[in-house]
Design an enzyme around this catalytic site. Structure first.
Site, short mmCIF file in Angstrom:
data_model
loop_
_atom_site.label_atom_id
_atom_site.label_comp_id
_atom_site.label_asym_id
_atom_site.label_seq_id
_atom_site.Cartn_x
_atom_site.Cartn_y
_atom_site.Cartn_z
N GLY A 115 0.84 -1.19 0.00
CA GLY A 115 0.00 0.00 0.00
C GLY A 115 0.87 1.24 0.00
N CYS A 116 0.31 2.37 -0.42
CA CYS A 116 1.12 3.58 -0.49
C CYS A 116 1.49 4.10 0.91
CB CYS A 116 0.40 4.66 -1.28
SG CYS A 116 -1.23 5.14 -0.65
N TRP A 117 0.55 4.12 1.84
CA TRP A 117 0.81 4.71 3.14
C TRP A 117 1.87 3.97 3.95
CZ3 TRP A 117 0.02 9.30 5.11
CH2 TRP A 117 -0.94 10.14 4.53
N TYR A 287 7.37 10.49 -1.69
CA TYR A 287 7.25 9.63 -2.87
C TYR A 287 5.89 9.83 -3.51
CZ TYR A 287 5.19 6.62 0.85
OH TYR A 287 4.48 6.13 1.93
N GLY A 293 4.15 4.10 -4.55
CA GLY A 293 3.05 3.64 -3.71
C GLY A 293 2.04 2.74 -4.40
#
Length: 310
Positions: A115-117, A287, A293
């Site tokens: 996931g991005c987070w 980023y 992400g």
């Protein structure tokens, strides 16, 4: 013969990005179900089983269904959903996470795209936990902001419709049930669920994550330079990675810490700031939420699995 790649869910936000990144490549063949058949399970099964690598850009339940439709032992899978990120038998698709992680991804049949987070906090915390500078029982908090594309098509359409009237800064996840907490806990090597306080801004893509550290609460109080050295040494040992560590410096602000600065790339840049007299530090990652992400990471993992250099 070129390896065949099937993007299941190629018309969603991540799928469209991946398709765009792969367009023009002559070392792979993209296979697609006809538009009128793309929601037909039989068509999906046909293309999933015909692919050398299937990239799933679907909601969790649909991603699980796609995996169940694969009846051969040759189709390899990259799942961009949350469904398999902490599941047994799946390799976590963050190549720079550990030395040797890219080799594990290259050999894997099943890869869960991150996931991005969580990626920024994992990138900054895992080396510190591994080095013993931050205990695995430390109470971690993650703050940050991402572009509205991180919310998928509904949020994109909402923000675009509101234009200048859309919120500039909108905290969410206020139930403290953020879907990325399990993978952050697992891959940052934490014993306890971290608090994630994400926010969305009125820009399309890009992100910043921030992990504040109260170093005085630790049994052995490290200096900011110690934290920076552990993180820098980790990523210096990763050959060919897309994560870089900024020089350690004491400054009030850095113009490059801008959520949009790496948009359209698969790069991530990490920063360590500290006040040793107060025993406090900040770990910052910058980023693209759709690059490193999401789609950029998926293409990086695809190239590793196929032994290609894009």
């Amino acid at each position: 013969m070129k390896p065949k790649v099937f993007i299941d869910g190629e018309h969603g936000t991540t799928g469209l990005q991946i398709r765009s990144l792969l367009s023009g490549r002559d070392d792979i063949e993209i296979i697609s179900a006809p538009v009128e058949r793309r929601k037909d399970p039989r068509a999906r099964a046909e293309f999933l089983n015909a692919a050398d690598v299937a990239i799933l850009c679907l909601p969790d339940d649909a991603a699980r269904e796609s995996v169940s439709l694969i009846t051969n032992d040759t189709t390899r899978v990259i799942d961009a959903s949350t469904a398999h990120r902490v599941a047994g038998g799946w390799e976590y698709g963050f190549p720079e996470m550990d030395k040797g992680q890219s080799d594990r991804i290259a050999k894997a049949m099943r890869v869960a795209n991150p996931g991005c987070w969580p990626q920024g906090p994992i990138a900054t915390l895992r080396p510190l936990v591994s080095a013993g500078l931050v205990p695995d029982g430390y109470a971690v908090t993650v703050n940050g902001i991402s572009g509205y594309s991180g919310g998928g098509r509904p949020m994109i359409e909402d923000y675009v419709a509101k234009g200048e009237d859309a919120p500039e800064f909108l905290p969410y996840g206020l139930t403290l049930k953020h879907k990325h907490v399990p993978e952050l806990k697992a891959y940052a090597k934490l014993k306890h669920d971290p608090i994630m306080q994400p926010a969305v801004g009125n820009f399309a893509q890009g992100m910043i994550t921030v992990v504040p550290l109260q170093l005085a609460a630790l049994p052995h109080v490290p200096k900011g330079a110690d934290l920076h050295a552990a993180i820098a040494d980790h990523f210096a040992s990763i050959k060919g990675g897309m994560v870089e560590v900024a020089p350690y410096q004491e400054v009030e602000r850095v113009p490059e810490i801008d959520p949009e600065v790496y948009n359209g790339t698969n790069r991530m840049r990490l920063y360590v700031f500290a006040n040793d007299s107060r025993a406090q530090a900040l770990l910052i990652a910058v980023y693209d939420n759709l690059g490193k992400g999401a789609s950029g990471a998926a293409v990086q993992n695809l190239d590793l699995m196929l032994g290609l250099n894009s």
